[in-house]
Design a protein around this motif. Sequence first.
Motif, mmCIF file in Angstrom:
data_model
loop_
_atom_site.group_PDB
_atom_site.id
_atom_site.type_symbol
_atom_site.label_atom_id
_atom_site.label_comp_id
_atom_site.label_asym_id
_atom_site.label_seq_id
_atom_site.Cartn_x
_atom_site.Cartn_y
_atom_site.Cartn_z
ATOM 1 N N PHE A 72 4.921 -1.971 -4.894
ATOM 2 C CA PHE A 72 3.661 -1.286 -4.926
ATOM 3 C C PHE A 72 2.958 -1.538 -3.387
ATOM 4 O O PHE A 72 1.920 -0.506 -3.209
ATOM 5 C CB PHE A 72 3.028 -2.223 -6.068
ATOM 6 N N PHE A 73 2.445 -2.806 -3.580
ATOM 7 C CA PHE A 73 1.512 -3.695 -2.408
ATOM 8 C C PHE A 73 2.146 -2.483 -1.018
ATOM 9 O O PHE A 73 1.660 -3.334 -0.101
ATOM 10 C CB PHE A 73 1.575 -4.806 -1.990
ATOM 11 N N ARG A 74 3.274 -2.251 -1.010
ATOM 12 C CA ARG A 74 3.842 -2.094 0.538
ATOM 13 C C ARG A 74 3.568 -0.320 0.374
ATOM 14 O O ARG A 74 3.815 0.316 1.664
ATOM 15 C CB ARG A 74 5.348 -2.203 0.942
ATOM 16 N N ILE A 75 3.365 0.548 -0.747
ATOM 17 C CA ILE A 75 3.212 1.587 -0.673
ATOM 18 C C ILE A 75 1.996 2.594 -1.376
ATOM 19 O O ILE A 75 1.913 3.716 -0.819
ATOM 20 C CB ILE A 75 3.904 2.431 -1.800
ATOM 21 N N HIS A 76 1.014 1.868 -0.997
ATOM 22 C CA HIS A 76 -0.212 1.925 -1.446
ATOM 23 C C HIS A 76 -0.883 0.814 -0.678
ATOM 24 O O HIS A 76 -0.855 -0.936 -0.422
ATOM 25 C CB HIS A 76 -0.713 2.517 -2.575
ATOM 26 N N ASN A 77 -2.397 1.296 -0.366
ATOM 27 C CA ASN A 77 -3.730 0.276 0.247
ATOM 28 C C ASN A 77 -4.486 -0.317 -0.191
ATOM 29 O O ASN A 77 -5.270 0.255 -1.162
ATOM 30 C CB ASN A 77 -4.245 1.066 1.225
ATOM 31 N N PRO A 78 -3.885 -1.352 -0.705
ATOM 32 C CA PRO A 78 -4.554 -2.508 -2.164
ATOM 33 C C PRO A 78 -6.324 -2.189 -1.793
ATOM 34 O O PRO A 78 -6.793 -3.378 -2.731
ATOM 35 C CB PRO A 78 -3.956 -3.547 -2.323
ATOM 36 N N THR A 79 -6.455 -2.601 -0.390
ATOM 37 C CA THR A 79 -7.413 -2.852 0.181
ATOM 38 C C THR A 79 -9.308 -2.108 -0.088
ATOM 39 O O THR A 79 -10.210 -1.843 0.192
ATOM 40 C CB THR A 79 -7.952 -3.518 1.767
ATOM 41 N N THR A 80 -8.848 -0.714 -0.295
ATOM 42 C CA THR A 80 -9.770 -0.126 -0.246
ATOM 43 C C THR A 80 -10.484 0.232 -1.616
ATOM 44 O O THR A 80 -9.127 0.833 -3.490
ATOM 45 C CB THR A 80 -9.365 1.931 0.579
ATOM 46 N N LEU A 81 -11.271 -0.036 -2.482
ATOM 47 C CA LEU A 81 -11.843 0.151 -3.976
ATOM 48 C C LEU A 81 -12.583 1.816 -4.448
ATOM 49 O O LEU A 81 -12.606 2.826 -3.141
ATOM 50 C CB LEU A 81 -13.871 -0.498 -3.660
ATOM 51 N N ASP A 82 -11.568 1.899 -5.152
ATOM 52 C CA ASP A 82 -11.405 3.399 -6.046
ATOM 53 C C ASP A 82 -10.659 4.441 -4.902
ATOM 54 O O ASP A 82 -11.886 5.525 -4.693
ATOM 55 C CB ASP A 82 -12.307 4.079 -6.468
ATOM 56 N N ASP A 115 -2.351 -11.343 0.061
ATOM 57 C CA ASP A 115 -3.393 -11.344 0.921
ATOM 58 C C ASP A 115 -3.443 -12.271 1.890
ATOM 59 O O ASP A 115 -4.116 -12.877 3.402
ATOM 60 C CB ASP A 115 -4.717 -12.233 0.311
ATOM 61 N N ASP A 116 -2.594 -13.727 1.398
ATOM 62 C CA ASP A 116 -2.401 -14.952 2.445
ATOM 63 C C ASP A 116 -1.445 -13.771 3.919
ATOM 64 O O ASP A 116 -1.479 -14.088 5.064
ATOM 65 C CB ASP A 116 -1.172 -15.425 2.506
ATOM 66 N N SER A 117 -0.902 -12.749 3.712
ATOM 67 C CA SER A 117 -0.061 -12.575 5.010
ATOM 68 C C SER A 117 -0.357 -11.413 5.922
ATOM 69 O O SER A 117 0.436 -11.614 7.178
ATOM 70 C CB SER A 117 1.040 -10.963 4.175
ATOM 71 N N ASN A 118 -1.708 -11.159 5.697
ATOM 72 C CA ASN A 118 -2.688 -10.864 6.571
ATOM 73 C C ASN A 118 -2.356 -9.333 6.935
ATOM 74 O O ASN A 118 -2.244 -9.033 8.049
ATOM 75 C CB ASN A 118 -2.833 -11.579 7.616
ATOM 76 N N TRP A 120 -2.942 -6.436 5.529
ATOM 77 C CA TRP A 120 -3.443 -5.862 5.736
ATOM 78 C C TRP A 120 -4.676 -6.062 6.117
ATOM 79 O O TRP A 120 -5.243 -7.245 6.211
ATOM 80 C CB TRP A 120 -4.079 -4.948 4.297
ATOM 81 N N GLU A 121 -6.192 -5.236 6.615
ATOM 82 C CA GLU A 121 -7.228 -5.914 7.175
ATOM 83 C C GLU A 121 -8.465 -5.927 5.621
ATOM 84 O O GLU A 121 -8.976 -4.957 5.146
ATOM 85 C CB GLU A 121 -7.682 -5.114 7.930
ATOM 86 N N GLY A 122 -8.166 -7.307 5.695
ATOM 87 C CA GLY A 122 -9.073 -7.754 4.252
ATOM 88 C C GLY A 122 -8.373 -7.992 3.307
ATOM 89 O O GLY A 122 -7.270 -7.566 2.447
ATOM 90 N N ASP A 123 -8.766 -8.693 2.144
ATOM 91 C CA ASP A 123 -7.881 -8.901 0.589
ATOM 92 C C ASP A 123 -8.061 -7.726 -0.039
ATOM 93 O O ASP A 123 -8.848 -6.387 -0.506
ATOM 94 C CB ASP A 123 -9.133 -10.121 0.476
#
Length: 164
Positions: A72-82, A115-118, A120-123
């Motif tokens: 799931f965290f590899r196929i979408h950007n979890p750092t963009t709000l809504d 988040d700890d993997s860095n 993504w740009e941001g948490d």
Amino acid sequence: MSDYKKAYIAGGCFWGMEDLFRTRPGIIDTEVGYIGGQNEHPTYRSHPGHAEGIEITYDPNETSFKRILDYFFRIHNPTTLDQQGNDMGSSYRSAIFFQNEEEKQEAQEVIKIVDDSNKWEGDAVTTLEPYSTFWAAEPEHQDYLQKKPNGYTCHFERFDKSFL
């Protein structure tokens, strides 16, 4: 009687997520729908507060809730709000709908790893929400990208290596 389990996630337009998950090892079935909102019997045209989500039926002998979240965290950007791609609004939020405390804890652990993997740009802004009724979307939305292979999607594998 099977020992299959279900997972409920949302990460933008449900078509793309369903299309990628359907072929993963241990995934038995996928269904797109609405979850986490205000009205009963939501529709594509009326689903206030609901996320476009997917119900994943999986075999826990072949995969796990954590492995599903990893993908799931590899196929979408979890750092963009809504927002995912061109889609904006709370319907397109990144969310995990946990069914029990164990799933909630595992989701928190995976989010921390991401988040700890860095990578993504941001948490991650992924919300953890208690499971509520999952309402299946209309038939024309089920298996959409199989019916329309050139249809819109903003989902793709962004990282080839697991976070776990």
